[in-house]
Motif scaffolding. Sequence first.
Motif, PDB file in Angstrom:
ATOM      1  N   ARG A 170       0.290  -2.549   3.529  1.00  0.00           N
ATOM      2  CA  ARG A 170       1.156  -2.446   4.181  1.00  0.00           C
ATOM      3  C   ARG A 170       1.027  -3.056   5.765  1.00  0.00           C
ATOM      4  O   ARG A 170       2.526  -2.702   6.866  1.00  0.00           O
ATOM      5  CB  ARG A 170       0.936  -1.281   3.873  1.00  0.00           C
ATOM      6  N   THR A 171       0.347  -3.144   6.291  1.00  0.00           N
ATOM      7  CA  THR A 171       0.023  -3.391   7.509  1.00  0.00           C
ATOM      8  C   THR A 171       0.387  -4.854   8.119  1.00  0.00           C
ATOM      9  O   THR A 171       0.358  -4.929   9.153  1.00  0.00           O
ATOM     10  CB  THR A 171      -1.007  -2.906   8.503  1.00  0.00           C
ATOM     11  N   LEU A 178      -5.871  -2.440  -8.538  1.00  0.00           N
ATOM     12  CA  LEU A 178      -4.841  -3.015  -7.601  1.00  0.00           C
ATOM     13  C   LEU A 178      -3.478  -2.528  -7.106  1.00  0.00           C
ATOM     14  O   LEU A 178      -3.444  -2.398  -8.036  1.00  0.00           O
ATOM     15  CB  LEU A 178      -4.709  -5.043  -7.604  1.00  0.00           C
ATOM     16  N   SER A 179      -2.936  -1.693  -6.231  1.00  0.00           N
ATOM     17  CA  SER A 179      -1.844  -1.608  -6.151  1.00  0.00           C
ATOM     18  C   SER A 179      -1.250  -1.372  -3.991  1.00  0.00           C
ATOM     19  O   SER A 179      -2.311  -1.672  -3.204  1.00  0.00           O
ATOM     20  CB  SER A 179      -1.642   0.022  -6.291  1.00  0.00           C
ATOM     21  N   THR A 180      -0.117  -1.190  -3.980  1.00  0.00           N
ATOM     22  CA  THR A 180       0.248  -1.089  -2.653  1.00  0.00           C
ATOM     23  C   THR A 180      -0.069   0.305  -2.006  1.00  0.00           C
ATOM     24  O   THR A 180       1.262   0.597  -0.982  1.00  0.00           O
ATOM     25  CB  THR A 180       2.148  -2.233  -2.895  1.00  0.00           C
ATOM     26  N   ALA A 181       0.898   1.157  -3.058  1.00  0.00           N
ATOM     27  CA  ALA A 181       0.951   2.223  -2.358  1.00  0.00           C
ATOM     28  C   ALA A 181      -0.171   3.163  -1.977  1.00  0.00           C
ATOM     29  O   ALA A 181      -1.548   3.622  -2.672  1.00  0.00           O
ATOM     30  CB  ALA A 181       1.037   3.167  -3.515  1.00  0.00           C
ATOM     31  N   SER A 182       0.216   3.997  -0.355  1.00  0.00           N
ATOM     32  CA  SER A 182      -1.278   4.510   0.256  1.00  0.00           C
ATOM     33  C   SER A 182      -1.764   5.830  -0.652  1.00  0.00           C
ATOM     34  O   SER A 182      -3.008   5.983   0.150  1.00  0.00           O
ATOM     35  CB  SER A 182      -0.977   4.434   2.030  1.00  0.00           C
ATOM     36  N   ASP A 183      -0.378   6.790  -1.676  1.00  0.00           N
ATOM     37  CA  ASP A 183      -1.401   7.490  -2.142  1.00  0.00           C
ATOM     38  C   ASP A 183      -2.249   7.248  -3.748  1.00  0.00           C
ATOM     39  O   ASP A 183      -2.440   7.744  -4.613  1.00  0.00           O
ATOM     40  CB  ASP A 183      -0.051   8.160  -1.943  1.00  0.00           C
ATOM     41  N   ASP A 184      -1.841   6.103  -3.530  1.00  0.00           N
ATOM     42  CA  ASP A 184      -3.020   5.812  -4.713  1.00  0.00           C
ATOM     43  C   ASP A 184      -4.708   5.395  -4.715  1.00  0.00           C
ATOM     44  O   ASP A 184      -4.404   4.320  -3.443  1.00  0.00           O
ATOM     45  CB  ASP A 184      -2.398   4.569  -5.858  1.00  0.00           C
ATOM     46  N   PRO A 185      -5.795   5.801  -5.093  1.00  0.00           N
ATOM     47  CA  PRO A 185      -6.908   4.847  -4.607  1.00  0.00           C
ATOM     48  C   PRO A 185      -7.231   3.666  -4.453  1.00  0.00           C
ATOM     49  O   PRO A 185      -7.957   3.164  -3.872  1.00  0.00           O
ATOM     50  CB  PRO A 185      -7.593   5.595  -5.696  1.00  0.00           C
TER      51      PRO A 185
END
Length: 673
Positions: free
Chosen positions: A357-358, A339-346
């Motif tokens: 994020r949204t 799990l991640s909060t970064a959009s550039d991480d799958p």
Amino acid sequence: MGDEWRAVETESEVISDERSELEDAFARVSDAVYTLNSDLRYTLVNERARSLFDRSVADAVDEPADADGAEDGVGTGPVTDRLESLFGDAHQRAFERQRQVTVDAHDERIDRWFEARCHPDESGVTVLVADVTERKRRERQLEEDNRRLRSIFEDAHDAILVGDENEIVAANPAASDLLGIDRSEIAGRSLKEFIHADHDVSSAWETFLEQGRLRGSFSLVRPDGTERIVEYNSVANVLPGTHLSILRDVTEARRREGELERHRERLAALDHVNGVVREINDAIVTGSTRAHLERVTCESLADSPSYEFAFIADVDARSKSITHRVEAGIDGYVQSIPLSTASDDPAGRGPAGKAIRTREIQVSNDVFADPDFEPWREDAREHGYESAAAIPIAYDSVLYGILGITSARRNAFSDEERDVVAQLGEILGHAIAALERKRVLLGDELIELELVIDDAVAMFDGPDMTGHSVWFDRVVRTGDEQYLEYGRTAAETFPLLEEIVERVPHWNEVSVLQRTAGDVKFELSITSPPMFGVIDAYGGYVEAAAIHDGEYTTTVHFPTGTDVGAVMDELTDVYASIQTVARRQISPSSESLDQLQHQLAEALTDRQRTALEMAYYGGYFEWPRDSSGEEVADSMDVTAATFHEHLRAAQHKLIAMILDDAETAGERSTDDR
């Protein structure tokens, strides 16, 4: 010859004296007046007429014959030329007919309207002139208003009927369409003729006349037998004995509502979600903790046949990490998946990362076809789910966590079900925020922050506040993003505060509550204040605030355990110059109920306490009231005015005692700068 000349001179002197007396009389008349002889030549024009019709050349008006070209003493000049151009035709008509003629004329040179009343006799015409500009303007405004009302009446989409109980006197085109008859056939008929027999018209009519207006709906039957469902809004006696009704055809809307209701009944899955919502609400009502609310939510979802398992994960705003809080129907799930909060991480492009994020619900209704769900496909096969949803648990600007739900049904989170599931995050977020606020109000320990914003007034291009101070004593939240702030300042400072209100975007309006001895108490309405929104979202409240020499200082209380660093990060995003002056751990003091009752007994007079007790036990404070003020007053054997006077005094003392004690209670603190 000498006698004849003397007779002529005497006659001339008499005429001159009579003319002088007439001129003197005209001079005393406040209205504009002028006269013409039988040849319709001007003989007299008073000062009011001269000032009205040619102010720029007033001194050239009605001069002697040798000065302005008059003959035989008859005045001519700019004013008489103007009068002739405005009213000349009226002079001639009045004299020829020997009847009064009234005419209106517009003087374009000075943009004024005048009314001339021409009174003829055999010797000439006397004209009285009045400035009717304002009347003309009112008439034009009335005409315009009538035109607009007529346009509204004629062009309205809703049917409009005007009439009494037995007869319709006016109807617009929309009424003709609704009733299904030609407009010319409506007048003289009664609306009762079109109302379905099942509707209790008599009771509705009595209620309508008693209340003065009425809203509702009924079935309308057209002459061709077709029925329409209409909603009505009626107002009685718009004119004495004449009533207004506005009817709206809602037949299609009601049909669609019926179809939607039947559709909802077929969606059994929604019953499960609604059951979860009810259980959460029950837990909220019983005063549960945050951990209990989260556990109830996950267990209720997991126990439902519509879903496989559920979990709630925590999100650290600073480290961007996602950690386990509670789960049901599965063990160790959050720790086992990427799990991640970064959009550039799958691992951050799935529902959970997007929801963080949204701050909006994110779903994957077919996890095996969704490319963004690729990192968790094997996990989905292992645990037997085909749909997944991530719902942000948030309130105002604070994210409290992420609620994850899975289902074995493909397209489980579509349409209504998606909307209802999304409400779980809103309900939990609101409940958690409320619990945090309750904890700060009732907790034994609090975090106190003293904050300052340098040059806060200058930040909004406000006035120079050097040597001026404004104190804000209380902030009350009145609704979503709506606050009222109560404060005080010196009378000479209040205009500066009004100027600041005009400059600060989220400060709406300031109003004076009281002026005393050079001081002003005020009420300030605020919408979406950035600072208050952050403080409120973290369960805190503003203890005190002030503006001194243009700097804004405030003291804020938070529950123990609040992530102060996250709070300050959000506040700094809004006000870059904000600084922490001090941070303390404090212990609020409190007084026992016995002490409060003792103070209350001392503060209230016998009659005040009697009024309060009788109002309470007599049901005056119930809703709906069991007893009116007049009935309680009768029981006390006093007038209603006397009862209300005692009751208001008692209420004021009671509330002041509670609020003032809360404000002045001492606090034991340890400085933690």
